[in-house]
Design an enzyme around this catalytic site. Structure first.
Site, PDB file in Angstrom:
ATOM      1  N   GLY A 160       0.825  -1.199   0.000  1.00 23.76           N
ATOM      2  CA  GLY A 160       0.000   0.000   0.000  1.00 23.76           C
ATOM      3  C   GLY A 160       0.863   1.254   0.000  1.00 23.76           C
ATOM      4  O   GLY A 160       0.375   2.368   0.049  1.00 23.76           O
ATOM      5  N   ASN A 161       2.186   1.056  -0.041  1.00 22.88           N
ATOM      6  CA  ASN A 161       3.128   2.165   0.087  1.00 22.88           C
ATOM      7  C   ASN A 161       3.427   2.760  -1.300  1.00 22.88           C
ATOM      8  O   ASN A 161       4.059   2.122  -2.137  1.00 22.88           O
ATOM      9  CB  ASN A 161       4.399   1.591   0.752  1.00 22.88           C
ATOM     10  CG  ASN A 161       5.477   2.625   0.922  1.00 22.88           C
ATOM     11  OD1 ASN A 161       5.638   3.518   0.097  1.00 22.88           O
ATOM     12  ND2 ASN A 161       6.235   2.485   2.002  1.00 22.88           N
ATOM     13  N   ASP A 209       9.103  -7.970   2.061  1.00 23.08           N
ATOM     14  CA  ASP A 209       9.075  -7.689   3.489  1.00 23.08           C
ATOM     15  C   ASP A 209      10.498  -7.354   3.885  1.00 23.08           C
ATOM     16  O   ASP A 209      11.446  -7.974   3.398  1.00 23.08           O
ATOM     17  CB  ASP A 209       8.562  -8.897   4.283  1.00 23.08           C
ATOM     18  CG  ASP A 209       8.188  -8.492   5.702  1.00 23.08           C
ATOM     19  OD1 ASP A 209       7.351  -7.573   5.854  1.00 23.08           O
ATOM     20  OD2 ASP A 209       8.734  -9.060   6.655  1.00 23.08           O
ATOM     21  N   GLY A 241      11.860   5.499   8.326  1.00 22.20           N
ATOM     22  CA  GLY A 241      12.231   4.438   9.258  1.00 22.20           C
ATOM     23  C   GLY A 241      13.575   4.685   9.935  1.00 22.20           C
ATOM     24  O   GLY A 241      13.829   5.755  10.480  1.00 22.20           O
TER      25      GLY A 241
HETATM   26  P1  IMP Z   1       8.304  -3.218   5.267  1.00 23.11           P
HETATM   27  O1  IMP Z   1       7.990  -4.581   5.699  1.00 23.11           O
HETATM   28  O2  IMP Z   1       9.097  -3.182   4.025  1.00 23.11           O
HETATM   29  O3  IMP Z   1       7.101  -2.321   5.191  1.00 23.11           O
HETATM   30  O4  IMP Z   1       9.293  -2.552   6.357  1.00 23.11           O
HETATM   31  C1  IMP Z   1       9.200  -2.821   7.730  1.00 23.11           C
HETATM   32  C2  IMP Z   1       9.961  -1.781   8.530  1.00 23.11           C
HETATM   33  O5  IMP Z   1      11.365  -1.948   8.346  1.00 23.11           O
HETATM   34  C3  IMP Z   1       9.685  -0.333   8.172  1.00 23.11           C
HETATM   35  O6  IMP Z   1       8.569   0.167   8.858  1.00 23.11           O
HETATM   36  C4  IMP Z   1      10.950   0.337   8.641  1.00 23.11           C
HETATM   37  O7  IMP Z   1      10.903   0.546  10.027  1.00 23.11           O
HETATM   38  C5  IMP Z   1      12.011  -0.708   8.366  1.00 23.11           C
HETATM   39  N1  IMP Z   1      12.614  -0.486   7.040  1.00 23.11           N
HETATM   40  C6  IMP Z   1      12.486  -1.272   5.945  1.00 23.11           C
HETATM   41  N2  IMP Z   1      13.179  -0.769   4.914  1.00 23.11           N
HETATM   42  C7  IMP Z   1      13.738   0.366   5.361  1.00 23.11           C
HETATM   43  C8  IMP Z   1      14.573   1.344   4.739  1.00 23.11           C
HETATM   44  O8  IMP Z   1      14.907   1.293   3.547  1.00 23.11           O
HETATM   45  N3  IMP Z   1      14.957   2.377   5.529  1.00 23.11           N
HETATM   46  C9  IMP Z   1      14.603   2.504   6.824  1.00 23.11           C
HETATM   47  N4  IMP Z   1      13.820   1.630   7.445  1.00 23.11           N
HETATM   48  C10 IMP Z   1      13.387   0.553   6.727  1.00 23.11           C
END
Ligand code: IMP
Length: 206
Positions: free
Chosen positions: A14-15, A74, A160
């Site tokens: 959704g990002n 993920d 993040g």
């Molecule tokens: P997602 O599963 O890709 O949505 O990421 C999970 C979490 O990992 C995010 O909410 C961030 O806290 C951290 N994260 C993932 N990728 C990055 C990045 O490229 N930079 C900073 N934090 C990240």
């Protein structure tokens, strides 16, 4: 190749930033990347204990709902001195509903007594493509971006944990890099480029 006969892939995210980033990587292929929101699909709960499990969970859900091949990723940060935490819990490290800022603050607190030579860590990303009705085995790739956890934030870009993650090669934090610079070295950029390469391998057939 795997892509033969596929003209659309649903992206289980959704990002909006991620969708743009991934659409850029797949721009050279003759396949349209469609956001799951275009089908009214929402993300399921991430109950897996590994990046691969969670990525498969999201992609399978989107493939079942849409009837099309679906791709998901993920990711999270894996810190050596914290035995791999926050890992798959990166987005909710400071608790359910925690903000990026809350999570980063908790990481800094937990790392405050860790000496400079033990502050290594890496962003990990699993990227997968799954097919509806098991028409083909899932394709799974993983990538890592290694760096160091700083004691203080640097830079204003990214999201993040970016402001405290120092890239070993450029000596910039994720928050000091342009989007292009980060995509070129990041866990997600590497994983999706690898997935894109696998899809084009001539030996793979549907
Ligand atoms: P997602 O599963 O890709 O949505 O990421 C999970 C979490 O990992 C995010 O909410 C961030 O806290 C951290 N994260 C993932 N990728 C990055 C990045 O490229 N930079 C900073 N934090 C990240």
């Amino acid at each position: 190749m795997v892509l033969a006969g596929i003209d659309r892939i649903v992206l289980a995210s959704g990002n909006a930033g991620k969708i743009r980033e991934i659409a850029d990587i797949f721009a050279g292929l003759d396949v349209e990347i469609v956001a799951q929101s275009d089908f009214g699909i929402e993300s399921p709960e991430e109950t897996g204990t590994t990046f691969v499990e969670n990525a498969l969970l999201k992609a399978r859900f989107a493939a079942n709902q849409s009837g099309l091949p679906a791709m998901a990723d993920d990711s999270g940060i894996v810190v050596d001195a914290l035995d791999g935490r926050p890992g798959v819990y990166s987005a909710r490290y400071a608790g359910e509903g925690a903000s990026d800022e809350d999570n980063l603050e908790l990481l800094l607190q937990q790392m405050q007594d860790v000496p400079d030579d033990r502050r290594g860590g890496g962003f990990h990303c699993a990227a997968v493509l799954v097919f509806p009705a098991n028409q083909h085995e899932p394709i799974v790739v993983e990538a890592v971006w290694r760096g160091t956890i700083l004691r203080e934030r640097r830079g204003s870009g990214g999201f993040g944990y970016d402001p405290v993650f120092l890239d070993t090669v450029s000596q910039k934090t994720g928050a000091e890099m342009s989007r292009e610079e980060k995509n070129a070295v990041s866990h997600r950029g590497k994983a999706f480029r690898a997935l894109c390469d696998v899809l084009q391998e001539p030996g793979r057939r549907r």
